[in-house]
Design a protein around this motif. Structure first.
Motif, PDB file in Angstrom:
ATOM      1  N   ALA A  66       0.816  -1.265   0.108  1.00 28.98           N
ATOM      2  CA  ALA A  66       0.024  -0.164  -0.188  1.00 28.98           C
ATOM      3  C   ALA A  66       0.657   0.903  -0.029  1.00 28.98           C
ATOM      4  CB  ALA A  66      -1.256   0.265   1.489  1.00 28.98           C
ATOM      5  N   GLU A  67       0.373   2.064  -0.732  1.00 30.05           N
ATOM      6  CA  GLU A  67       0.552   3.365   0.147  1.00 30.05           C
ATOM      7  C   GLU A  67       1.442   3.798   1.127  1.00 30.05           C
ATOM      8  OE1 GLU A  67      -0.503   7.901  -0.652  1.00 30.05           O
ATOM      9  OE2 GLU A  67      -0.063   6.787  -2.796  1.00 30.05           O
ATOM     10  N   ARG A  68       2.853   4.356   1.455  1.00 33.18           N
ATOM     11  CA  ARG A  68       2.724   4.124   2.681  1.00 33.18           C
ATOM     12  C   ARG A  68       2.939   6.052   2.887  1.00 33.18           C
ATOM     13  NH1 ARG A  68       7.519   1.404   5.790  1.00 33.18           N
ATOM     14  NH2 ARG A  68       7.434   2.559   7.925  1.00 33.18           N
ATOM     15  N   SER A  69       3.127   7.265   2.309  1.00 35.89           N
ATOM     16  CA  SER A  69       3.785   8.272   2.212  1.00 35.89           C
ATOM     17  C   SER A  69       3.677   8.934   0.698  1.00 35.89           C
ATOM     18  CB  SER A  69       4.324   8.773   3.416  1.00 35.89           C
ATOM     19  OG  SER A  69       5.531   8.307   2.057  1.00 35.89           O
ATOM     20  N   ARG A  70       3.272  10.677   0.814  1.00 33.99           N
ATOM     21  CA  ARG A  70       3.321  11.093  -0.403  1.00 33.99           C
ATOM     22  C   ARG A  70       3.511  12.180  -0.657  1.00 33.99           C
ATOM     23  NH1 ARG A  70      -2.026  11.380  -4.342  1.00 33.99           N
ATOM     24  NH2 ARG A  70      -1.986   9.386  -4.036  1.00 33.99           N
ATOM     25  N   GLY A  71       4.418  12.426  -1.111  1.00 35.01           N
ATOM     26  CA  GLY A  71       4.771  14.190  -1.153  1.00 35.01           C
ATOM     27  C   GLY A  71       5.007  15.298  -2.002  1.00 35.01           C
ATOM     28  N   GLY A  72       6.015  15.822  -2.343  1.00 34.22           N
ATOM     29  CA  GLY A  72       6.182  17.291  -3.394  1.00 34.22           C
ATOM     30  C   GLY A  72       7.719  16.017  -3.860  1.00 34.22           C
ATOM     31  N   CYS A  73       8.272  16.560  -5.141  1.00 33.34           N
ATOM     32  CA  CYS A  73       9.261  15.825  -5.693  1.00 33.34           C
ATOM     33  C   CYS A  73      10.446  16.636  -5.843  1.00 33.34           C
ATOM     34  CB  CYS A  73       8.477  16.198  -7.571  1.00 33.34           C
ATOM     35  SG  CYS A  73       7.173  14.616  -7.345  1.00 33.34           S
ATOM     36  N   GLY A  74      11.671  16.061  -5.970  1.00 32.85           N
ATOM     37  CA  GLY A  74      12.833  16.539  -5.496  1.00 32.85           C
ATOM     38  C   GLY A  74      12.892  17.469  -7.035  1.00 32.85           C
ATOM     39  N   GLU A  75      14.254  18.222  -6.960  1.00 35.30           N
ATOM     40  CA  GLU A  75      14.620  18.864  -8.401  1.00 35.30           C
ATOM     41  C   GLU A  75      15.177  17.774  -9.775  1.00 35.30           C
ATOM     42  OE1 GLU A  75      18.008  21.355  -7.797  1.00 35.30           O
ATOM     43  OE2 GLU A  75      17.251  22.664  -6.162  1.00 35.30           O
ATOM     44  N   PRO A  76      14.483  18.398 -10.720  1.00 32.49           N
ATOM     45  CA  PRO A  76      14.194  18.837 -11.326  1.00 32.49           C
ATOM     46  C   PRO A  76      12.625  19.531 -11.514  1.00 32.49           C
ATOM     47  CG  PRO A  76      14.407  18.076 -13.156  1.00 32.49           C
ATOM     48  CD  PRO A  76      15.335  17.061 -11.817  1.00 32.49           C
ATOM     49  N   PHE A  77      11.802  18.648 -10.779  1.00 29.96           N
ATOM     50  CA  PHE A  77      10.635  18.532 -10.365  1.00 29.96           C
ATOM     51  C   PHE A  77       9.512  19.424  -9.781  1.00 29.96           C
ATOM     52  CE2 PHE A  77      12.545  14.842 -13.070  1.00 29.96           C
ATOM     53  CZ  PHE A  77      11.685  14.792 -14.013  1.00 29.96           C
ATOM     54  N   ASP A  78      10.388  19.967  -8.636  1.00 34.29           N
ATOM     55  CA  ASP A  78      10.112  20.341  -7.134  1.00 34.29           C
ATOM     56  C   ASP A  78       8.950  21.743  -7.662  1.00 34.29           C
ATOM     57  OD1 ASP A  78      12.425  21.522  -8.594  1.00 34.29           O
ATOM     58  OD2 ASP A  78      12.747  22.463  -6.318  1.00 34.29           O
ATOM     59  N   ARG A  79       9.009  22.121  -8.583  1.00 33.73           N
ATOM     60  CA  ARG A  79       8.189  22.893  -8.954  1.00 33.73           C
ATOM     61  C   ARG A  79       7.104  23.450 -10.399  1.00 33.73           C
ATOM     62  NH1 ARG A  79      12.943  28.271  -8.306  1.00 33.73           N
ATOM     63  NH2 ARG A  79      12.951  27.845  -6.484  1.00 33.73           N
ATOM     64  N   VAL A  80       7.094  21.978 -10.731  1.00 33.82           N
ATOM     65  CA  VAL A  80       6.148  21.660 -11.696  1.00 33.82           C
ATOM     66  C   VAL A  80       4.878  21.532 -10.491  1.00 33.82           C
ATOM     67  CG1 VAL A  80       5.637  19.773 -13.134  1.00 33.82           C
ATOM     68  CG2 VAL A  80       7.553  20.538 -12.970  1.00 33.82           C
ATOM     69  N   ASP A  81       4.016  22.394 -10.817  1.00 35.65           N
ATOM     70  CA  ASP A  81       2.662  21.776 -10.447  1.00 35.65           C
ATOM     71  C   ASP A  81       1.286  20.312 -10.821  1.00 35.65           C
ATOM     72  OD1 ASP A  81      -0.224  22.966  -9.137  1.00 35.65           O
ATOM     73  OD2 ASP A  81      -1.578  23.371 -10.914  1.00 35.65           O
ATOM     74  N   GLY A  82       0.979  20.403  -9.714  1.00 39.62           N
ATOM     75  CA  GLY A  82       0.706  18.478 -10.226  1.00 39.62           C
ATOM     76  C   GLY A  82       1.612  17.470 -10.058  1.00 39.62           C
ATOM     77  N   ALA A  83       3.099  17.328  -9.868  1.00 38.34           N
ATOM     78  CA  ALA A  83       3.719  16.471  -9.900  1.00 38.34           C
ATOM     79  C   ALA A  83       3.866  16.016  -8.475  1.00 38.34           C
ATOM     80  CB  ALA A  83       5.433  17.539 -10.092  1.00 38.34           C
ATOM     81  N   GLU A  84       3.934  14.460  -8.262  1.00 42.10           N
ATOM     82  CA  GLU A  84       3.778  14.481  -6.722  1.00 42.10           C
ATOM     83  C   GLU A  84       4.938  12.955  -6.921  1.00 42.10           C
ATOM     84  OE1 GLU A  84       0.762  13.602  -5.118  1.00 42.10           O
ATOM     85  OE2 GLU A  84      -0.448  15.443  -4.966  1.00 42.10           O
ATOM     86  N   ASN A  85       5.454  12.524  -5.659  1.00 41.80           N
ATOM     87  CA  ASN A  85       5.864  10.957  -5.230  1.00 41.80           C
ATOM     88  C   ASN A  85       5.567   9.950  -4.631  1.00 41.80           C
ATOM     89  OD1 ASN A  85       7.586  12.140  -3.595  1.00 41.80           O
ATOM     90  ND2 ASN A  85       9.183  11.260  -4.086  1.00 41.80           N
ATOM     91  N   ALA A  86       5.701   9.206  -3.908  1.00 37.42           N
ATOM     92  CA  ALA A  86       5.250   8.299  -3.096  1.00 37.42           C
ATOM     93  C   ALA A  86       5.798   7.308  -2.880  1.00 37.42           C
ATOM     94  CB  ALA A  86       3.387   7.555  -3.540  1.00 37.42           C
ATOM     95  N   ASN A  87       5.977   6.919  -2.176  1.00 40.05           N
ATOM     96  CA  ASN A  87       6.783   5.680  -0.874  1.00 40.05           C
ATOM     97  C   ASN A  87       5.725   4.362  -1.177  1.00 40.05           C
ATOM     98  OD1 ASN A  87       8.795   6.951  -1.051  1.00 40.05           O
ATOM     99  ND2 ASN A  87       8.575   7.863   0.478  1.00 40.05           N
ATOM    100  N   TYR A  88       6.052   3.289  -1.246  1.00 45.30           N
ATOM    101  CA  TYR A  88       5.474   2.151  -0.852  1.00 45.30           C
ATOM    102  C   TYR A  88       5.719   0.939  -0.667  1.00 45.30           C
ATOM    103  CZ  TYR A  88       3.175   4.787  -4.885  1.00 45.30           C
ATOM    104  OH  TYR A  88       2.948   5.288  -5.243  1.00 45.30           O
ATOM    105  N   SER A  89       4.967   0.383   0.961  1.00 43.29           N
ATOM    106  CA  SER A  89       5.511  -1.079   1.537  1.00 43.29           C
ATOM    107  C   SER A  89       4.618  -1.563   1.270  1.00 43.29           C
ATOM    108  CB  SER A  89       6.194  -0.222   2.462  1.00 43.29           C
ATOM    109  OG  SER A  89       4.870   0.352   3.713  1.00 43.29           O
ATOM    110  N   VAL A  90       5.264  -3.009   1.806  1.00 41.08           N
ATOM    111  CA  VAL A  90       4.258  -4.595   2.001  1.00 41.08           C
ATOM    112  C   VAL A  90       3.959  -4.276   3.937  1.00 41.08           C
ATOM    113  CG1 VAL A  90       4.002  -6.949   2.682  1.00 41.08           C
ATOM    114  CG2 VAL A  90       5.012  -5.873   0.730  1.00 41.08           C
ATOM    115  N   GLY A  91       3.000  -3.110   4.496  1.00 41.38           N
ATOM    116  CA  GLY A  91       2.793  -2.887   5.625  1.00 41.38           C
ATOM    117  C   GLY A  91       3.787  -2.393   6.930  1.00 41.38           C
ATOM    118  N   ARG A  92       4.512  -2.828   7.505  1.00 40.43           N
ATOM    119  CA  ARG A  92       5.343  -2.099   8.414  1.00 40.43           C
ATOM    120  C   ARG A  92       7.091  -3.396   8.359  1.00 40.43           C
ATOM    121  NH1 ARG A  92       5.029   2.209  11.266  1.00 40.43           N
ATOM    122  NH2 ARG A  92       2.714   3.001  11.910  1.00 40.43           N
ATOM    123  N   GLY A  93       6.440  -4.321   7.161  1.00 39.57           N
ATOM    124  CA  GLY A  93       7.849  -5.641   7.583  1.00 39.57           C
ATOM    125  C   GLY A  93       6.643  -6.819   8.007  1.00 39.57           C
ATOM    126  N   ALA A  94       7.191  -7.560   7.856  1.00 37.25           N
ATOM    127  CA  ALA A  94       7.682  -8.777   8.385  1.00 37.25           C
ATOM    128  C   ALA A  94       8.380  -9.588  10.013  1.00 37.25           C
ATOM    129  CB  ALA A  94       7.681  -9.690   7.101  1.00 37.25           C
TER     130      ALA A  94
END
Length: 168
Positions: A66-94
């Motif tokens: 599942a998605e774990r967190s979502r945020g803005g992008c780093g350079e060179p995409f940090d000023r692009v409106d609507g640009a996002e990235n996210a991190n995903y994991s299998v829960g908190r692991g095993a």
């Protein structure tokens, strides 16, 4: 998972020879954030399936990725409106670790579907008896998967930057 395959052939476009590609143009050539997210979740589900086959004693803290967190992008995409990235994991692991003797064969098995999706840069973060961690990255997008084991086992995908569907 063809969405992620498309990420491996990204190139920028520019109207001036030698000029840096426009960040919005670069992102416009990628899948949307939503399409990439579906591909990332499918990839993590496949990696979890491989882990479950190879190390059946792992007790995952959640059923699937599942998605774990979502945020803005780093350079060179940090000023692009609507640009996002996210991190995903299998829960908190095993709970449970991959035994030392199974570590490298397990990493090798995970590298097959990862390589098919452009994740080819392997960085060993830790490799000691009872404690292993590796990062496998996509050199074209900057996305990476971190897989590690000690007392527990982690599987996390740090996603690349994409434009949301409503901002493309």
């Amino acid at each position: 998972m063809g969405v992620l395959t498309a990420l491996t052939v990204l190139t920028g476009c520019s109207t001036m020879p030698g000029a840096a590609p426009d960040p919005r143009e670069q992102l416009a050539q990628r899948p949307t954030f939503e399409a990439a997210e579906r591909g990332y979740l499918d990839l993590l589900a496949e990696l979890k399936r491989i882990l479950d086959e190879r190390v059946p004693g792992l007790e995952w803290q959640s059923e699937g990725p599942a998605e774990r967190s979502r945020g803005g992008c780093g350079e060179p995409f940090d000023r692009v409106d609507g640009a996002e990235n996210a991190n995903y994991s299998v829960g908190r692991g095993a709970m449970g670790a991959v035994p030392d003797a199974q570590w490298q064969p397990t990493v090798d098995a995970l590298r097959v579907p990862l390589g098919e999706q452009g994740f080819t840069q392997v960085t060993v973060l830790q490799d000691e008896p009872g404690a292993h961690e590796v990062s496998i990255g996509d050199p074209h997008t900057g996305a990476r998967v971190v897989f590690g084991t000690k007392v527990g086992t982690i599987l996390t995908l740090y996603g690349a930057c994409f434009l949301r569907e409503d901002r493309g």
